[in-house]
Scaffold this motif. Sequence first.
Motif, PDB file in Angstrom:
ATOM      1  N   LEU A 201       0.792  -1.225   0.000  1.00 19.50           N
ATOM      2  CA  LEU A 201       0.000   0.000   0.000  1.00 19.50           C
ATOM      3  C   LEU A 201       0.826   1.279   0.000  1.00 19.50           C
ATOM      4  O   LEU A 201       0.298   2.346  -0.336  1.00 19.50           O
ATOM      5  CB  LEU A 201      -0.937  -0.004   1.215  1.00 19.50           C
ATOM      6  N   ALA A 202       2.095   1.204   0.390  1.00 18.70           N
ATOM      7  CA  ALA A 202       2.924   2.417   0.445  1.00 18.70           C
ATOM      8  C   ALA A 202       4.301   2.165  -0.143  1.00 18.70           C
ATOM      9  O   ALA A 202       5.255   2.844   0.229  1.00 18.70           O
ATOM     10  CB  ALA A 202       3.042   2.908   1.892  1.00 18.70           C
ATOM     11  N   GLY A 203       4.397   1.229  -1.059  1.00 17.57           N
ATOM     12  CA  GLY A 203       5.685   0.898  -1.656  1.00 17.57           C
ATOM     13  C   GLY A 203       5.839   1.385  -3.086  1.00 17.57           C
ATOM     14  O   GLY A 203       6.907   1.256  -3.674  1.00 17.57           O
ATOM     15  N   TYR A 204       4.764   1.938  -3.650  1.00 13.80           N
ATOM     16  CA  TYR A 204       4.837   2.419  -5.033  1.00 13.80           C
ATOM     17  C   TYR A 204       5.459   3.815  -5.047  1.00 13.80           C
ATOM     18  O   TYR A 204       5.080   4.686  -4.266  1.00 13.80           O
ATOM     19  CB  TYR A 204       3.447   2.465  -5.665  1.00 13.80           C
ATOM     20  N   ASP A 205       6.422   4.035  -5.929  1.00 14.45           N
ATOM     21  CA  ASP A 205       6.999   5.365  -6.080  1.00 14.45           C
ATOM     22  C   ASP A 205       7.445   5.543  -7.526  1.00 14.45           C
ATOM     23  O   ASP A 205       7.506   4.579  -8.299  1.00 14.45           O
ATOM     24  CB  ASP A 205       8.183   5.560  -5.126  1.00 14.45           C
ATOM     25  N   ARG A 206       7.762   6.791  -7.891  1.00 16.33           N
ATOM     26  CA  ARG A 206       8.134   7.102  -9.276  1.00 16.33           C
ATOM     27  C   ARG A 206       9.403   7.957  -9.340  1.00 16.33           C
ATOM     28  O   ARG A 206       9.604   8.689 -10.313  1.00 16.33           O
ATOM     29  CB  ARG A 206       6.969   7.845  -9.953  1.00 16.33           C
ATOM     30  N   ASP A 207      10.236   7.898  -8.318  1.00 18.57           N
ATOM     31  CA  ASP A 207      11.383   8.798  -8.239  1.00 18.57           C
ATOM     32  C   ASP A 207      12.313   8.675  -9.444  1.00 18.57           C
ATOM     33  O   ASP A 207      12.738   9.683 -10.019  1.00 18.57           O
ATOM     34  CB  ASP A 207      12.177   8.523  -6.964  1.00 18.57           C
ATOM     35  N   PHE A 208      12.663   7.445  -9.812  1.00 15.31           N
ATOM     36  CA  PHE A 208      13.582   7.255 -10.937  1.00 15.31           C
ATOM     37  C   PHE A 208      12.943   7.744 -12.245  1.00 15.31           C
ATOM     38  O   PHE A 208      13.568   8.431 -13.048  1.00 15.31           O
ATOM     39  CB  PHE A 208      13.965   5.784 -11.079  1.00 15.31           C
ATOM     40  N   ASN A 212      14.048  11.052 -14.684  1.00  7.59           N
ATOM     41  CA  ASN A 212      14.365  10.965 -16.109  1.00  7.59           C
ATOM     42  C   ASN A 212      13.420  11.801 -16.953  1.00  7.59           C
ATOM     43  O   ASN A 212      13.839  12.418 -17.943  1.00  7.59           O
ATOM     44  CB  ASN A 212      14.326   9.504 -16.565  1.00  7.59           C
ATOM     45  N   ALA A 213      12.143  11.842 -16.578  1.00  7.18           N
ATOM     46  CA  ALA A 213      11.170  12.635 -17.332  1.00  7.18           C
ATOM     47  C   ALA A 213      11.498  14.127 -17.245  1.00  7.18           C
ATOM     48  O   ALA A 213      11.397  14.856 -18.238  1.00  7.18           O
ATOM     49  CB  ALA A 213       9.761  12.370 -16.815  1.00  7.18           C
ATOM     50  N   TYR A 214      11.887  14.575 -16.069  1.00  5.65           N
ATOM     51  CA  TYR A 214      12.232  15.993 -15.897  1.00  5.65           C
ATOM     52  C   TYR A 214      13.438  16.343 -16.760  1.00  5.65           C
ATOM     53  O   TYR A 214      13.473  17.390 -17.425  1.00  5.65           O
ATOM     54  CB  TYR A 214      12.530  16.282 -14.426  1.00  5.65           C
ATOM     55  N   ARG A 215      14.424  15.471 -16.784  1.00 10.78           N
ATOM     56  CA  ARG A 215      15.619  15.724 -17.596  1.00 10.78           C
ATOM     57  C   ARG A 215      15.264  15.722 -19.081  1.00 10.78           C
ATOM     58  O   ARG A 215      15.771  16.534 -19.862  1.00 10.78           O
ATOM     59  CB  ARG A 215      16.677  14.660 -17.311  1.00 10.78           C
ATOM     60  N   LEU A 216      14.396  14.827 -19.501  1.00 10.53           N
ATOM     61  CA  LEU A 216      14.024  14.707 -20.906  1.00 10.53           C
ATOM     62  C   LEU A 216      13.160  15.878 -21.376  1.00 10.53           C
ATOM     63  O   LEU A 216      13.340  16.402 -22.475  1.00 10.53           O
ATOM     64  CB  LEU A 216      13.278  13.387 -21.123  1.00 10.53           C
ATOM     65  N   ASN A 264      22.361  16.381 -14.505  1.00 11.66           N
ATOM     66  CA  ASN A 264      22.468  15.741 -15.813  1.00 11.66           C
ATOM     67  C   ASN A 264      22.496  14.219 -15.722  1.00 11.66           C
ATOM     68  O   ASN A 264      22.572  13.536 -16.732  1.00 11.66           O
ATOM     69  CB  ASN A 264      23.731  16.236 -16.536  1.00 11.66           C
ATOM     70  N   THR A 265      22.465  13.710 -14.487  1.00  9.27           N
ATOM     71  CA  THR A 265      22.549  12.273 -14.302  1.00  9.27           C
ATOM     72  C   THR A 265      21.322  11.561 -14.870  1.00  9.27           C
ATOM     73  O   THR A 265      20.189  11.963 -14.616  1.00  9.27           O
ATOM     74  CB  THR A 265      22.676  11.936 -12.807  1.00  9.27           C
ATOM     75  N   VAL A 266      21.556  10.520 -15.646  1.00  6.04           N
ATOM     76  CA  VAL A 266      20.476   9.653 -16.117  1.00  6.04           C
ATOM     77  C   VAL A 266      20.367   8.482 -15.149  1.00  6.04           C
ATOM     78  O   VAL A 266      21.363   7.824 -14.829  1.00  6.04           O
ATOM     79  CB  VAL A 266      20.768   9.144 -17.541  1.00  6.04           C
ATOM     80  N   ILE A 267      19.161   8.229 -14.665  1.00  8.70           N
ATOM     81  CA  ILE A 267      18.946   7.132 -13.716  1.00  8.70           C
ATOM     82  C   ILE A 267      18.658   5.866 -14.498  1.00  8.70           C
ATOM     83  O   ILE A 267      17.636   5.758 -15.174  1.00  8.70           O
ATOM     84  CB  ILE A 267      17.777   7.446 -12.756  1.00  8.70           C
ATOM     85  N   THR A 268      19.567   4.911 -14.418  1.00 11.96           N
ATOM     86  CA  THR A 268      19.343   3.645 -15.120  1.00 11.96           C
ATOM     87  C   THR A 268      18.853   2.547 -14.185  1.00 11.96           C
ATOM     88  O   THR A 268      18.453   1.479 -14.647  1.00 11.96           O
ATOM     89  CB  THR A 268      20.639   3.182 -15.808  1.00 11.96           C
ATOM     90  N   ALA A 269      18.893   2.801 -12.878  1.00 12.64           N
ATOM     91  CA  ALA A 269      18.349   1.824 -11.934  1.00 12.64           C
ATOM     92  C   ALA A 269      16.848   1.684 -12.170  1.00 12.64           C
ATOM     93  O   ALA A 269      16.164   2.650 -12.503  1.00 12.64           O
ATOM     94  CB  ALA A 269      18.622   2.264 -10.503  1.00 12.64           C
ATOM     95  N   GLU A 270      16.339   0.481 -11.993  1.00 12.29           N
ATOM     96  CA  GLU A 270      14.922   0.241 -12.269  1.00 12.29           C
ATOM     97  C   GLU A 270      14.330  -0.691 -11.218  1.00 12.29           C
ATOM     98  O   GLU A 270      14.919  -1.725 -10.897  1.00 12.29           O
ATOM     99  CB  GLU A 270      14.758  -0.365 -13.659  1.00 12.29           C
ATOM    100  N   HIS A 415      24.676  -2.489 -14.379  1.00 16.95           N
ATOM    101  CA  HIS A 415      24.957  -1.341 -15.231  1.00 16.95           C
ATOM    102  C   HIS A 415      25.257  -0.080 -14.419  1.00 16.95           C
ATOM    103  O   HIS A 415      25.634   0.941 -14.984  1.00 16.95           O
ATOM    104  CB  HIS A 415      23.775  -1.081 -16.173  1.00 16.95           C
ATOM    105  N   LEU A 416      25.072  -0.115 -13.101  1.00 13.56           N
ATOM    106  CA  LEU A 416      25.412   1.033 -12.267  1.00 13.56           C
ATOM    107  C   LEU A 416      26.924   1.072 -12.084  1.00 13.56           C
ATOM    108  O   LEU A 416      27.531   0.096 -11.627  1.00 13.56           O
ATOM    109  CB  LEU A 416      24.718   0.939 -10.905  1.00 13.56           C
TER     110      LEU A 416
END
Length: 812
Positions: A201-208, A212-216, A264-270, A415-416
């Motif tokens: 119930l409280a584990g969903y997040d969209r930080d990564f 990336n969306a903000y940078r794009l 400028n960092t691209v987050i590749t962690a998923e 890949h990190l």
Amino acid sequence: MKFFWFLVVAILNTAMLYTLGTRKFLPLDLGAFLSLQEGVWQNAEHRNHSYDQELAITGLSGKIDVYFDDRLVPHIFAEQEKDAYFVQGYLHASFRLWQMEFQTHAAAGRLSEVVGSKALSFDRNQRRMGMVFSAENALAEMEKDSTTKAVLDAYTAGVNAYIETLKPAQFPIEYKLLGYAPEKWNNLKCALFIKQMTNTLAGYDRDFELTNAYRLLGENDFRLLFPEIPDSLDPIIPIGTEYTEPAQSLTPPADVDSLYYQRNTVITAEEEFKPDPSNGSNNWVVAGSKTKSGKPILSNDPHLGLTLPSIWYELQINTPLYNAYGVSFPGLPGVVIGFNDSIAFGFTNSGRDVKDYFEIEFRDNSKKEYYFNGQWVPSTIRIEAIGVKDSADYLDTVAYTVFGPAMFDHQYQHHLTNNKAYALRWVAHDSSNVMKMWILLNRAKNYADYRTAIGYFNAPGQNMIFASATGDIALWQQGTFPLRWKDQGLFVMPGRDSSYMWKGYIPEDENPHSVNPTQGFLSSANQRPADSTYPYFIPGVYEVYRPFPINRRLTELNSITIEDMKTLQNNNENSFAVQAWPILDAYLDRTMIDVEEKKYLEWIQDWSFRNEANDKAVVCFNAWWDSLYTGVFHDELTSKTVPIIKPEKFVLLEALKRDPQYKFVDDIRTPDLEDLTTQVTLAYKKAAKALSVLEKENRITWSVFKNTTIYHLLKTNTLPFARSGIPIGGGHGIVNATQHDHGPSWKMIIEMNSPIQAVGVYPGGQSGNPGSRYYDNFVDTWGKGEYYSLFFMQQQDRNTNQWKWKMTFNAN
């Protein structure tokens, strides 16, 4: 005859699963499964099986009588409270042992012990997220409290008392199928279950993804596509409510522009194992001023994954301290959602974001030191030994920082590089005595008791609804919510110093709440709790459209009855389609539609905008809108190399209502300038092509297309373990939120009359044994939108014929 057909179907389907390759995923032990002395043959339960028993058990203080009604719901009458929890543990184990253990194994990252290396990635995720760490913290806090510890100890003793009676022939069928045996229960498993619920119930997040969306996209386009508040917000606390000045406020760090917004960092962690963002619920309560009886009516239907055995186990607990009825979690003591003689209570998920990631830098690959506040500081290293069936243990090194566990690093996602890692700060890691809330709610007599009880709850944040027999109604959004400056936590934050760390929590008294409102009702449906005048930044993922029909009907209705509330819980109105149809209708170029394509449009034109089970128009509308959404956003928000997320459903609709010239309508991949008419028409033609295929496959009616399925916890949909093709309407964003494998997991309506009137139903059955007729006997009733009258047994009912079986526990 069910026991005979159970044997036939179970064996045939298990053989089929084995033959068709399921063994790649589940290491089936057919020898143990088919053993004549101890295998599946022993799990078939005769239709006339009697549950009458008289038991003498060590560890009890007095006599306990358990009366089972004709739905196999136990009504526990105990002379001492701790004996009631002991018996609850015994009953949970009797009917749901495999489920309890499997779910807590999942929470602890121990599934590889059962199913082998196929679960190793999942187990590593759980360990690195700090699930065991957080459960240990919670248990330490719970066991500091003598009341909570006594409850947990009694419950655990009851579970183990049952386990000690088991012989291999009596093991639940899943143990035989997978070839392992149950282990002793302990209090940590209860804490693990709480943390698994918290993650759900409280584990969903969209930080990564948002980073990336903000940078794009850049600042301006990001704000357009990911707005903080929808135009059509109908918040939990009504618009116009005045909020006091915040007791605490924050300003962002001085370097926020360069280190946070302009990174400028691209987050590749998923994140591979995200919980379903649809996990939510409806609840509402109406005051006596709006009901026919003059007493409050409370309704609740939590929306979760639909599984067999069911998430819930229904029961009543009667002790000298309280008389409570409702549903429980197999794995936890007490009534979780329900009522007692004096109050009723329920929950919906808050949807609030209580997880943040911090980018940290390790000194080297040993991860023994990381850079923080200008120096290299030591990590706390935790070696996670993950047992793997038929293989050696897998050892995973997890480094804990000042923020929390470094969940993602070069050892987990290869890949990190450059010694970068991402540490998780999550409210669930904090110590807490969540269990105390349910203990006190079960005993509560009034609003003051309810307020005291919910103060123990920290996560997952919930909208806690309340009604009392004396007429009070209330709703509090309760939980521990980080105190954040605006935009804090939307993106991955720098972890090189303390500047971006959480600086505290929103004061509990300033959490959104309402008590005895003049409008005469309160409701929540996972929407944002307050409008823009609420003085704190409260990011999250919120529902937009489901609250509309709930609040409209509660406003319109008077002399409300339980029947009115049943109708509302089963409401299939599609509020999104009501608002979206005028746009599709206005901008479709009908001259481009051929004869074959036209019929789908005619179905939508004749549609009632209700997602009824046998309707075809809802499938047509969804296909059309989804095609439009993809056409508008695919070009700007597509990445094959980094995790990214598309806008929520409301964004496109509200943008087009404001401005048909919305900048994202034009497809940047083509030289031509597309307008809304072009996009809407092209989307319709693409949808019509897909709909033609569905029609030929006889899958264009809503219930067939949706194929509501209640999967077994092992994710199989084969009989007798699961149920599929349930003919039911509803859907995402609908009050009746039934989707393919997700929806109302328990529907409850309580009228605080004297005597209390209550109805409820869940999609399952009381037994966890697929060979029992009580495994899934509620499913058809649930699917038809019907309810059972809940037998709230009183002392005088013990001498009547309203119960069917009796189990007596005596102290040995």
